[in-house]
Design a protein around this motif. Structure first.
Motif, PDB file in Angstrom:
ATOM      1  N   TYR A 358       0.871  -1.179   0.000  1.00 38.59           N
ATOM      2  CA  TYR A 358       0.000   0.000   0.000  1.00 38.59           C
ATOM      3  C   TYR A 358       0.909   1.231   0.000  1.00 38.59           C
ATOM      4  CZ  TYR A 358      -3.382  -3.514   1.484  1.00 38.59           C
ATOM      5  OH  TYR A 358      -4.173  -4.632   1.568  1.00 38.59           O
ATOM      6  N   GLN A 365      -3.442   5.663   2.683  1.00 38.18           N
ATOM      7  CA  GLN A 365      -2.921   4.301   2.807  1.00 38.18           C
ATOM      8  C   GLN A 365      -1.465   4.306   3.233  1.00 38.18           C
ATOM      9  OE1 GLN A 365      -3.593   3.011  -1.260  1.00 38.18           O
ATOM     10  NE2 GLN A 365      -1.453   3.373  -1.815  1.00 38.18           N
ATOM     11  N   LYS A 407      -6.036   0.974   5.363  1.00 41.35           N
ATOM     12  CA  LYS A 407      -5.470   0.370   4.169  1.00 41.35           C
ATOM     13  C   LYS A 407      -3.965   0.235   4.361  1.00 41.35           C
ATOM     14  CE  LYS A 407      -5.945   0.592  -0.861  1.00 41.35           C
ATOM     15  NZ  LYS A 407      -6.450   1.407  -2.011  1.00 41.35           N
ATOM     16  N   SER A 408      -3.586  -0.785   5.135  1.00 49.25           N
ATOM     17  CA  SER A 408      -2.175  -1.038   5.424  1.00 49.25           C
ATOM     18  C   SER A 408      -2.014  -2.486   5.835  1.00 49.25           C
ATOM     19  CB  SER A 408      -1.675  -0.132   6.556  1.00 49.25           C
ATOM     20  OG  SER A 408      -2.277  -0.481   7.796  1.00 49.25           O
TER      21      SER A 408
END
Length: 721
Positions: A358, A365, A407-408
């Motif tokens: 990401y 992200q 988002k990681s």
């Protein structure tokens, strides 16, 4: 002996030591003195401890006995006969919600110029004790005050109030100066009179806790204090979390000031034998105005409050405004060259250098995945450190270790490491969440991140530590059924991480940042060399912000950057940034050759004069809140040199200003006045430029320091000859 600041207990029959003390008829006094002030407590006939005096030090110590018997109990508990806000509230194992505190004993020790006093109070019926800790910093004229709560009951007891300090005042009127704001509008100053009732300044934001309110204040007695007159205290809390200042005026016009951690949602279950230690409330008393109190706080901060506060700082170039997230090794290498060309000491790589699955190409992200992005940096950070070094520039890096993007990889691997309420939708701010730092595994993760970078790349010379969101929907998976502990334990855990980092890297320069001025407190600054006052670097607006911060923080602690924000000239923005720790966050490729020449010369001037700006005494001469200009000066301790900054804050029209009398100089010395930071090939337009005057003349007659042109600035070097 030059002075005596030891703790003394006076009886009517004479002086006896603490070891010999037994309470006698309303006569035991506990005195903590500094160079010019004193804080005096008295043990009453009822064995309770009272504040009898806070003010200028008396030449004859025995005369403290003559001060009236005020009924101002030092640390007032809840549950008995108290009618107002208490300093402490708890419930005993048997359900009794009351607490009485009687004087037990006191101890004192001296370490150099610091006198430390501990006073033990105890409940006569229950095994509960409160220790009051007071430090007097003799030369700095500053007091620190905190408490320690402990008990020996069979089971944990709930604490719902736990102040660091309670101070008492008796005056006809009280005026409170507070500092508030929001993102990009921090440190707005507001003064108002306190009237009957309670006024609370607080924060409930957890992280980035000072986004709206800054934990500092002035309290003026009798009438509003000016820069050079009036009686007041300047106070601040050493805590990087939720705080509360309560100012309560009763019907007799007495004032209680209660300072400490905010008890909001923080009932704390204290185990038997465990010590609950509150953060220190630090304050300076002055009967000579705000400037006098401010200089005391500055002296204390440089010596004790800010990491390496007596040592030099580096100038830097940051890439953020030049590139934002869009950069590669070639762009950064060019910026290293720009940093070297300007003459800065350091290049700071900001957000966007990490994340692969990401990639951190935006703020949505990658946060939490702290590996170099192989697309942007195929040769890694080590290559950047070496490249910067080859151009004579040190390398620094941005981190935001306490946060994570959903988002990681970190979020997906460790959902149990995140502060979020179960059975509710996640709430995002800047597209991120807060890690559960109370969890020791998270503490290890953050420490290992920092230690890993510095071990692998020992050439990293600087860290910018950011924290871009507050706590919302807060629930700690680690604490389970002790959720009321999360706000307190988070900060304690943060300090544990800082302690570990500083144990191994004691002098690594680090900037404290929190989406701008969300963390500006001495609880954290003992670990950091400086802080970021605001993301707003508009030169005009920064004058007001830095003016406010300057009351409580020395200039070397304020990171002040020249950027493209604002419509002022490059000179104006540079002159403003030179009032603090100078840096640049600007696309140097867009500067003209004349701008680069000016900036190079400004950096040379700054480095030559920085010791005066950082270590000198600050005198605020003309307030931007009172005129359409601001004038201030820094004076070296030996009064041989001074730097004066002057700003015309009119944005549209010309205005003629009066002369300004300087301060802090030696009236017997002669000084040369020279304008510096001129544009290339420009000549000074000021009539006093190049002339010599006595300090007496400069402080009585003054100088013309402001042109009538809108949004202009000037810097003057005043040098003894």
């Amino acid at each position: 002996m030059r002075y005596d600041v030891s703790l003394l207990l006076f009886f009517t029959m004479g002086l006896i030591s603490i070891a010999e003390c037994s309470v006698a008829r309303d006569s035991t006094q506990i005195i903590t003195e500094t160079k010019s002030n004193a804080l005096v407590f008295r043990v009453g006939e009822d064995r309770k401890l009272y504040q009898s005096y806070l003010g200028g030090k008396l030449a004859n110590r025995e005369e403290y006995q003559k001060i009236g018997r005020r009924r101002n109990q030092v640390y007032i508990p809840a549950g008995t006969d108290n009618l107002f806000e208490p300093a402490i509230r708890l419930v005993h194992n048997d359900g009794n919600p009351s607490l009485e505190l009687e004087y037990a004993d006191a101890t004192s020790n001296r370490n150099g110029d610091i006198i430390s006093t501990s006073i033990r109070l105890k409940d006569p019926r229950y095994p509960v004790e409160v220790l009051l800790h007071i430090e007097g910093y003799y030369n700095e004229d500053v007091f620190r005050y905190w408490t320690e709560i402990r008990h020996q009951e069979k089971k944990p007891i709930p604490l719902s109030n736990f102040a660091s300090c309670m101070l008492h005042f008796d005056a006809p009127h009280y005026w409170l100066t507070q500092f508030h704001g929001d993102w990009a509008s921090e440190m707005k100053m507001k003064e108002s009179e306190l009237t009957s009732g309670i006024k609370i300044i607080d924060s409930k934001l957890g992280t980035r806790t000072q986004m709206y309110q800054t934990p500092v204040f002035f309290l003026s007695l009798n009438k509003p204090a000016t820069e050079n007159s009036g009686e007041l205290i300047a106070g601040t809390l050493e805590w990087t979390g939720n705080f509360q200042f309560a100012f309560e005026v009763d019907e007799l016009n007495s004032l209680r000031v209660i300072a400490g951690m905010n008890p909001y949602a923080s009932e704390y279950w204290l185990k038997p034998g465990e010590n609950f230690v509150t953060p220190a409330f630090t304050f300076a008393y002055s009967n000579a105005g705000k400037g006098n109190a401010s200089r005391k706080i500055h002296d204390w901060a440089r010596n004790f409050g800010v990491l390496d506060g007596t040592k030099p700082r580096m100038t830097l170039l940051n890439n953020w405004e030049a590139t934002f997230f869009d950069f590669d090794e070639q762009k950064l290498s060019q910026l290293f060259s720009f940093a070297s060309e300007l003459g800065t000491d350091l290049f700071l790589l900001d957000d966007g250098w990490f994340g692969n699955k990401y990639p951190r190409d935006n703020d949505r992200q990658g946060l939490g995945d702290w590996q170099e992005n192989i697309t942007k940096l195929p040769h890694g950070l080590g290559h950047l450190v070496k490249d910067a070094g080859s151009k004579g520039v040190k390398f620094g890096i941005w981190l935001e270790p306490e946060m994570v993007n959903p988002k990681s990889e970190l979020y997906k691997k460790h959902p149990d490491w995140i502060l979020k309420v179960p059975n509710r939708e996640e709430h995002y701010y800047r597209n991120q969440l807060v890690l559960d730092l109370v969890n020791p595994e998270v503490q290890d993760f953050i420490y290992d991140l920092v230690d890993g970078l510095l071990t692998k790349y020992p050439g990293i010379a600087y860290i910018k530590w950011d924290c871009n969101r507050m706590m919302t929907n807060t629930y700690s998976p680690y604490l389970k059924n002790k959720q009321t502990h999360v706000y307190i334990e988070y900060v304690r855990s943060l300090y544990k991480v800082f302690d570990r980092i500083r144990a191994k890297y004691p002098h690594l320069p680090m900037m404290l940042c929190s989406g701008g001025g969300g963390r500006t407190d001495y609880g954290a600054l003992k670990y950091f060399t400086e802080f970021w006052p605001s993301d707003n670097t508009d030169g005009l607006e920064r004058v007001y912000m830095q003016w406010g911060y300057s009351y409580f923080f020395p200039s070397l602690a304020l990171s002040s950057h020249v950027t493209s924000w604002g419509k002022q000239s490059l000179k104006f923005r540079t002159d403003v940034a030179m009032m603090g720790r100078l840096g640049y966050d600007i696309d140097v490729s867009h500067l003209s050759s004349a701008d680069i020449r000016f900036s190079q010369e400004a950096i040379k001037n700054y480095k030559r004069l920085s010791s005066i700006i950082w270590q000198g005494d600050l005198y605020r001469l003309v307030s931007p809140y009172e005129e359409n200009r601001a004038v201030l000066m820094y004076v070296s301790k030996d009064k041989s040199q001074s730097v004066v900054f002057s700003y015309n804050l009119n944005t549209r029209y010309a205005e003629t200003f009066n002369k300004v009398a300087l301060e802090g100089l030696d009236p017997r010395k002669n000084y040369k006045v020279e304008e510096i930071n001129l544009l290339p090939d420009a000549k000074s337009a000021y009539p006093d430029n190049g002339k010599t005057y006595s300090g007496d003349y400069l402080m009585k007659n003054g100088l013309e320091l402001s042109l009538n042109s809108a949004l202009t600035s000037a810097v003057f070097e005043i040098t003894e000859i």
